[in-house]
Design an enzyme around this catalytic site. Sequence first.
Site, mmCIF file in Angstrom:
data_model
loop_
_atom_site.group_PDB
_atom_site.id
_atom_site.type_symbol
_atom_site.label_atom_id
_atom_site.label_comp_id
_atom_site.label_asym_id
_atom_site.label_seq_id
_atom_site.Cartn_x
_atom_site.Cartn_y
_atom_site.Cartn_z
ATOM 1 N N ASP A 186 -1.353 -3.092 -9.352
ATOM 2 C CA ASP A 186 -1.718 -2.011 -8.440
ATOM 3 C C ASP A 186 -1.305 -0.640 -8.960
ATOM 4 O O ASP A 186 -1.952 0.363 -8.642
ATOM 5 C CB ASP A 186 -1.055 -2.236 -7.075
ATOM 6 C CG ASP A 186 -1.442 -3.558 -6.443
ATOM 7 O OD1 ASP A 186 -1.773 -4.510 -7.171
ATOM 8 O OD2 ASP A 186 -1.406 -3.651 -5.204
ATOM 9 N N LYS A 216 -14.682 6.249 2.771
ATOM 10 C CA LYS A 216 -14.992 5.559 1.524
ATOM 11 C C LYS A 216 -16.227 4.697 1.771
ATOM 12 O O LYS A 216 -16.185 3.754 2.565
ATOM 13 C CB LYS A 216 -13.781 4.735 1.079
ATOM 14 C CG LYS A 216 -12.606 5.607 0.644
ATOM 15 C CD LYS A 216 -11.334 4.822 0.432
ATOM 16 C CE LYS A 216 -10.598 4.578 1.734
ATOM 17 N NZ LYS A 216 -9.258 3.969 1.537
ATOM 18 N N GLY A 244 -5.979 -1.997 -5.690
ATOM 19 C CA GLY A 244 -5.171 -0.779 -5.715
ATOM 20 C C GLY A 244 -5.973 0.498 -5.805
ATOM 21 O O GLY A 244 -5.397 1.593 -5.759
ATOM 22 N N ALA A 245 -7.307 0.379 -5.887
ATOM 23 C CA ALA A 245 -8.134 1.580 -6.020
ATOM 24 C C ALA A 245 -8.004 2.489 -4.803
ATOM 25 O O ALA A 245 -7.948 3.718 -4.931
ATOM 26 C CB ALA A 245 -9.594 1.191 -6.231
ATOM 27 N N ASP A 260 -5.482 2.828 -2.654
ATOM 28 C CA ASP A 260 -4.184 3.507 -2.625
ATOM 29 C C ASP A 260 -4.129 4.605 -3.683
ATOM 30 O O ASP A 260 -3.564 5.681 -3.455
ATOM 31 C CB ASP A 260 -3.055 2.503 -2.870
ATOM 32 C CG ASP A 260 -3.019 1.398 -1.827
ATOM 33 O OD1 ASP A 260 -3.425 1.652 -0.670
ATOM 34 O OD2 ASP A 260 -2.608 0.272 -2.170
ATOM 35 N N ARG A 310 4.776 -13.542 3.252
ATOM 36 C CA ARG A 310 5.385 -12.391 3.916
ATOM 37 C C ARG A 310 5.848 -12.698 5.332
ATOM 38 O O ARG A 310 6.595 -11.916 5.915
ATOM 39 C CB ARG A 310 4.397 -11.234 3.959
ATOM 40 C CG ARG A 310 3.164 -11.579 4.751
ATOM 41 C CD ARG A 310 2.302 -10.440 5.256
ATOM 42 N NE ARG A 310 2.117 -9.276 4.480
ATOM 43 C CZ ARG A 310 0.912 -8.746 4.190
ATOM 44 N NH1 ARG A 310 -0.193 -9.373 4.568
ATOM 45 N NH2 ARG A 310 0.824 -7.602 3.541
ATOM 46 N N ARG A 332 -6.593 -5.617 6.544
ATOM 47 C CA ARG A 332 -6.382 -6.893 5.861
ATOM 48 C C ARG A 332 -6.610 -7.993 6.890
ATOM 49 O O ARG A 332 -5.771 -8.203 7.777
ATOM 50 C CB ARG A 332 -4.961 -6.982 5.275
ATOM 51 C CG ARG A 332 -4.650 -5.906 4.241
ATOM 52 C CD ARG A 332 -5.420 -6.144 2.960
ATOM 53 N NE ARG A 332 -5.081 -5.187 1.925
ATOM 54 C CZ ARG A 332 -5.734 -4.061 1.688
ATOM 55 N NH1 ARG A 332 -6.785 -3.740 2.432
ATOM 56 N NH2 ARG A 332 -5.374 -3.243 0.723
ATOM 57 N N ALA A 379 0.808 -1.217 0.000
ATOM 58 C CA ALA A 379 0.000 0.000 0.000
ATOM 59 C C ALA A 379 0.842 1.267 0.000
ATOM 60 O O ALA A 379 0.595 2.192 -0.785
ATOM 61 C CB ALA A 379 -0.945 -0.011 1.201
ATOM 62 N N TYR A 396 -0.296 -14.527 0.148
ATOM 63 C CA TYR A 396 0.839 -13.782 0.693
ATOM 64 C C TYR A 396 1.947 -14.738 1.134
ATOM 65 O O TYR A 396 1.686 -15.772 1.751
ATOM 66 C CB TYR A 396 0.412 -12.967 1.915
ATOM 67 C CG TYR A 396 -0.565 -11.859 1.643
ATOM 68 C CD1 TYR A 396 -0.134 -10.613 1.207
ATOM 69 C CD2 TYR A 396 -1.928 -12.042 1.847
ATOM 70 C CE1 TYR A 396 -1.029 -9.581 0.974
ATOM 71 C CE2 TYR A 396 -2.833 -11.018 1.620
ATOM 72 C CZ TYR A 396 -2.384 -9.793 1.182
ATOM 73 O OH TYR A 396 -3.273 -8.778 0.964
#
Length: 320
Positions: free
Chosen positions: A294, A226, A255-256, A258, A108, A170, A37, A106
């Site tokens: 993204d 939002k 990605g909208a 961000d 990570r 998330r 992000a 992910y």
Amino acid sequence: MAVAEVVTYGECMLLMVAEPGVPLARARSFRRSVAGAEGNVAIGLSRLGHAVRWLGRVGADPAGEAVLTDLRAEGVDLSHAQIDERYPTGVLIRDSHPARAIDVQYHRAGSAACHAPGDWPGPGTLDGARLLHLTGITPMLSEDTRRATGRLLELARERGVTVSFDPNVRRKLGDAGRWREVVGPLLRRADILLAGAEELELLTGRRAAEAVADLRADGVGTVVVKNPDRSATAVTAEGSWNRPAFDVPVVDPVGAGDAFAAGFLSATLRGLGPERALAEGATVAALTIQSVTDAEGLPSASQRDRALAAFIDGGETVHR
């Protein structure tokens, strides 16, 4: 060392996106890019003409080299980025569908982004900055990143740097209780808060409208919500403004948020009011979701302005 108007801190991962429309389990070809992000916002603001510094860590591996190469190519300052010899760079693999659920995988856990030395970040990380942008993802990664996020917030307050914060919830990083514990208190430390209505409810235990009123009373200067209908509402001491999303064909919706943040923050940095900032945020988001990955569709300032004029005034859409 470059002077940065904006500083972001967070996780950047190697992104592998499956061929459009093909479920992840069936995909055989992938497009490489960068995910994360704060990195998305850094790229978005850089393309819009702002000097941006990214803070974070990648591994000493090809994935980390690719991430840094892509950020550097976008003009993002990496003078405070760190390469960790012990831990790998995170990887995100996902598919891409305009009208059905997207699967995200992910890799990570234990990555370089989850670690941070005890004395980091130092005071110099915010030199010259007007804005610090953070998300709730970073403090949820580990105790190291939670501490580093708190340290940056303290430095921003000491230096009079405006803080923008996007919870960016998330659920794979923790349950609702954990998000409320770690990220909930950070909402009130923002000057500009960009959050989904459902995120506000999850993090505060209040209805979104009540949460906005509480946050404004606690000193958050601008709260941008939002909404479920894809509109966005900005609330400040001067009033409230709402902007519906622009109707465009969706190729990849990831990605909208961000992209919207980059557009809104760019307008704010240029001294424009909330109504224009909402319009620019909606424009950048609309352009981004028409491309795969993204960041691929993030526009330049001239592309943003031309698209916004076409959306609002019905101007020429073909640049001849």
